[in-house]
Write a protein that holds these residues in place. Structure first.
Motif, PDB file in Angstrom:
ATOM      1  N   PHE A   5      -7.588  -1.947   9.060  1.00 39.53           N
ATOM      2  CA  PHE A   5      -7.487  -1.090   7.872  1.00 39.53           C
ATOM      3  C   PHE A   5      -6.329  -0.097   7.910  1.00 39.53           C
ATOM      4  O   PHE A   5      -5.979   0.472   6.874  1.00 39.53           O
ATOM      5  CB  PHE A   5      -8.802  -0.325   7.673  1.00 39.53           C
ATOM      6  N   GLY A   6      -5.729   0.102   9.081  1.00 40.70           N
ATOM      7  CA  GLY A   6      -4.653   1.095   9.154  1.00 40.70           C
ATOM      8  C   GLY A   6      -5.145   2.452   8.682  1.00 40.70           C
ATOM      9  O   GLY A   6      -6.249   2.889   9.022  1.00 40.70           O
ATOM     10  N   ASN A   7      -4.351   3.110   7.854  1.00 41.09           N
ATOM     11  CA  ASN A   7      -4.726   4.436   7.316  1.00 41.09           C
ATOM     12  C   ASN A   7      -5.211   4.344   5.869  1.00 41.09           C
ATOM     13  O   ASN A   7      -4.966   5.227   5.058  1.00 41.09           O
ATOM     14  CB  ASN A   7      -3.543   5.408   7.419  1.00 41.09           C
ATOM     15  N   ASN A  67       2.932  12.955   0.266  1.00 39.79           N
ATOM     16  CA  ASN A  67       1.734  12.160   0.518  1.00 39.79           C
ATOM     17  C   ASN A  67       2.011  10.658   0.486  1.00 39.79           C
ATOM     18  O   ASN A  67       1.280   9.873   1.103  1.00 39.79           O
ATOM     19  CB  ASN A  67       0.649  12.494  -0.519  1.00 39.79           C
ATOM     20  N   PHE A  68       3.062  10.262  -0.226  1.00 40.66           N
ATOM     21  CA  PHE A  68       3.380   8.844  -0.299  1.00 40.66           C
ATOM     22  C   PHE A  68       3.994   8.323   1.001  1.00 40.66           C
ATOM     23  O   PHE A  68       4.149   7.112   1.177  1.00 40.66           O
ATOM     24  CB  PHE A  68       4.306   8.567  -1.481  1.00 40.66           C
ATOM     25  N   ASP A  69       4.333   9.238   1.921  1.00 38.72           N
ATOM     26  CA  ASP A  69       4.836   8.793   3.220  1.00 38.72           C
ATOM     27  C   ASP A  69       3.798   7.960   3.968  1.00 38.72           C
ATOM     28  O   ASP A  69       4.150   7.154   4.833  1.00 38.72           O
ATOM     29  CB  ASP A  69       5.232  10.008   4.087  1.00 38.72           C
ATOM     30  N   MET A  70       2.515   8.196   3.640  1.00 37.34           N
ATOM     31  CA  MET A  70       1.466   7.442   4.336  1.00 37.34           C
ATOM     32  C   MET A  70       1.554   5.943   4.037  1.00 37.34           C
ATOM     33  O   MET A  70       1.034   5.120   4.793  1.00 37.34           O
ATOM     34  CB  MET A  70       0.081   7.991   3.983  1.00 37.34           C
ATOM     35  N   TYR A  71       2.246   5.571   2.946  1.00 35.49           N
ATOM     36  CA  TYR A  71       2.408   4.151   2.637  1.00 35.49           C
ATOM     37  C   TYR A  71       3.345   3.470   3.630  1.00 35.49           C
ATOM     38  O   TYR A  71       3.197   2.277   3.909  1.00 35.49           O
ATOM     39  CB  TYR A  71       2.915   3.970   1.211  1.00 35.49           C
ATOM     40  N   LYS A 101       0.539  -3.315   8.338  1.00 35.81           N
ATOM     41  CA  LYS A 101      -0.002  -4.437   7.568  1.00 35.81           C
ATOM     42  C   LYS A 101       0.200  -5.796   8.244  1.00 35.81           C
ATOM     43  O   LYS A 101      -0.725  -6.632   8.235  1.00 35.81           O
ATOM     44  CB  LYS A 101       0.609  -4.457   6.163  1.00 35.81           C
ATOM     45  N   PRO A 102       1.362  -6.104   8.845  1.00 37.21           N
ATOM     46  CA  PRO A 102       1.499  -7.406   9.523  1.00 37.21           C
ATOM     47  C   PRO A 102       0.492  -7.577  10.657  1.00 37.21           C
ATOM     48  O   PRO A 102      -0.019  -8.685  10.874  1.00 37.21           O
ATOM     49  CB  PRO A 102       2.937  -7.378  10.050  1.00 37.21           C
ATOM     50  N   HIS A 103       0.186  -6.503  11.395  1.00 38.54           N
ATOM     51  CA  HIS A 103      -0.798  -6.590  12.478  1.00 38.54           C
ATOM     52  C   HIS A 103      -2.183  -6.882  11.908  1.00 38.54           C
ATOM     53  O   HIS A 103      -2.941  -7.669  12.472  1.00 38.54           O
ATOM     54  CB  HIS A 103      -0.817  -5.277  13.267  1.00 38.54           C
ATOM     55  N   SER A 104      -2.503  -6.239  10.780  1.00 35.11           N
ATOM     56  CA  SER A 104      -3.773  -6.477  10.104  1.00 35.11           C
ATOM     57  C   SER A 104      -3.881  -7.930   9.647  1.00 35.11           C
ATOM     58  O   SER A 104      -4.900  -8.599   9.857  1.00 35.11           O
ATOM     59  CB  SER A 104      -3.912  -5.541   8.896  1.00 35.11           C
ATOM     60  N   GLU A 105      -2.802  -8.417   9.046  1.00 34.47           N
ATOM     61  CA  GLU A 105      -2.777  -9.794   8.533  1.00 34.47           C
ATOM     62  C   GLU A 105      -2.935 -10.802   9.667  1.00 34.47           C
ATOM     63  O   GLU A 105      -3.694 -11.772   9.560  1.00 34.47           O
ATOM     64  CB  GLU A 105      -1.470 -10.043   7.792  1.00 34.47           C
ATOM     65  N   ASN A 106      -2.236 -10.563  10.767  1.00 37.30           N
ATOM     66  CA  ASN A 106      -2.322 -11.473  11.910  1.00 37.30           C
ATOM     67  C   ASN A 106      -3.731 -11.505  12.486  1.00 37.30           C
ATOM     68  O   ASN A 106      -4.241 -12.561  12.858  1.00 37.30           O
ATOM     69  CB  ASN A 106      -1.324 -11.050  12.996  1.00 37.30           C
ATOM     70  N   LYS A 160      -3.516  -4.646  -1.877  1.00 36.76           N
ATOM     71  CA  LYS A 160      -3.433  -3.850  -3.105  1.00 36.76           C
ATOM     72  C   LYS A 160      -2.613  -2.569  -2.960  1.00 36.76           C
ATOM     73  O   LYS A 160      -1.857  -2.219  -3.884  1.00 36.76           O
ATOM     74  CB  LYS A 160      -4.836  -3.551  -3.647  1.00 36.76           C
ATOM     75  N   PRO A 161      -2.707  -1.807  -1.863  1.00 34.76           N
ATOM     76  CA  PRO A 161      -1.825  -0.634  -1.734  1.00 34.76           C
ATOM     77  C   PRO A 161      -0.348  -1.000  -1.753  1.00 34.76           C
ATOM     78  O   PRO A 161       0.475  -0.269  -2.318  1.00 34.76           O
ATOM     79  CB  PRO A 161      -2.235  -0.045  -0.375  1.00 34.76           C
TER      80      PRO A 161
END
Length: 356
Positions: free
Chosen positions: A78-80, A115-119, A126-131, A160-161
């Motif tokens: 899920f990351g952040n 706050n958009f820095d969190m993206y 995200k690649p680690h999550s996908e893998n 979606k994010p």
């Protein structure tokens, strides 16, 4: 005749004024509709984020039936995402809703830009999550999806994010087009300038997520800096092959694009599949040499990368890389030159330290 001319002039003036007022009314109406669309889609986005956090993440963390492998990898999966959800749910959506009356959307983006820095953090993970998700078959996740009544699986929802952050600047561009207030236009232009940088992380992440077959350590490559599609001539060959090339902090990676698939159709939407790539090879920057202009042609859209093995003066492989434009070529050459110079400076410093 004189009276008739004056009357016609007044009528023309009134006609122009009427058209201007109509134009103002249309611009105001379009602005209100765009802001309403922004708020409505933001609410839908918040609902999706809530489904991820409460329907998946919290269930994984609290359910005694959840497999240990999922519980131990919530950070990877899920990351952040929870930070992103809290920001949009508690701050950004409310700010947008308040801006509907004043139409000060630009100020909302500018105020919250940090706050958009969190993206950027989310997209890096995200690649680690996908893998991870692609390597596990989990009935528990399928059950969560079924209970949420979702057409799409968790992996699709976690995208979606990335998709959302890429849409904000498109809405800002439309709002600038219809804005008639100099102050509002300036606010929107400033917000667009800042927000236009954010989707780059998201776009790069989408392409990197599509990379299959890489079995090395991502940490060895460093952060992804940019990616692009090129035609590549290998070792002086006459026939080019399409390659998606990724530049990392410490390496350049070549991959082969897969044929595009048809969009997935659901009852509610058409979902374009993410691009897919097959890993071919990668080289550390320390083994690369760069030729800015092929055959001294400054107008060429080509540049050359040469691969050198340790203690060898002649290149063992060469790639003539053909880009879509000179602007793309120049952007890539400048990036690679900067990385190679930085690496040279580091190696020179280390050599000096060893001498001392």
């Amino acid at each position: 005749a004189v009276v008739s001319t004056q009357s016609t002039g007044e009528e023309d003036k009134n006609s122009v004024t009427s058209l201007e007022m109509k134009d103002e009314d249309n611009a105001y109406r379009n602005t209100k509709l765009l802001i309403q669309e922004l708020v409505n889609t933001e609410q839908a986005y918040v609902d999706d984020l809530k489904a991820i956090v409460t329907g998946y993440k919290e269930r994984i963390e609290t359910s005694p039936d959840c497999p240990k492998i999922l519980k131990c990898n919530t950070g990877t999966i899920f990351g952040n995402i929870e930070d992103i959800y809290n920001f949009h749910c508690k701050i950004f959506l409310a700010d947008l809703q308040r801006s509907m009356e004043s139409a000060s959307v630009g100020a909302v983006f500018s105020t919250n830009i940090k706050n958009f820095d969190m993206y950027a953090t989310y997209c890096k993970n995200k690649p680690h999550s996908e893998n991870f998700l692609s390597g596990v078959e989990m009935p528990f996740l399928s059950q969560c999806q079924k209970e949420l009544n979702h057409v799409l699986d968790l992996s699709s929802y976690l995208l979606k994010p990335v998709q959302r952050i890429m849409k904000y600047h498109l809405i800002l561009e439309k709002l600038i087009k219809y804005s008639r207030s100099a102050k509002r236009k300036e606010e929107l232009s400033q917000a667009l300038k800042i927000m236009a940088q954010v989707p780059r992380y998201a776009n790069d992440a989408i392409h990197l997520m599509g990379l299959e077959g890489f079995t090395g350590n991502w940490d060895d490559l460093g952060q992804l800096l940019q990616q692009e599609n090129f035609l590549v001539f290998v070792n002086g060959g006459k026939k080019p092959t399409p390659r998606q090339i990724f530049i990392f902090e410490r390496a350049v990676l070549f991959s082969k694009p897969a044929p595009p698939k048809k969009p997935l159709q659901s009852r509610k939407m058409s979902i374009s599949p993410s691009p897919k790539y097959s890993y071919k090879c990668h080289y550390p920057l320390s083994q690369l040499g760069l030729t800015r202009f092929v055959q001294d042609d400054t107008n060429s859209v080509q540049f050359q990368l040469s691969v050198f093995k340790k203690d060898q003066r002649n290149a063992c492989e060469s790639f003539i890389i053909q880009s879509a434009s000179t602007a793309v070529r120049d952007r890539w050459v400048e990036r690679i030159e900067s990385l190679l110079f930085s690496q040279f400076t580091i190696l020179k410093s280390r050599a000096a330290s060893n001498i001392l």
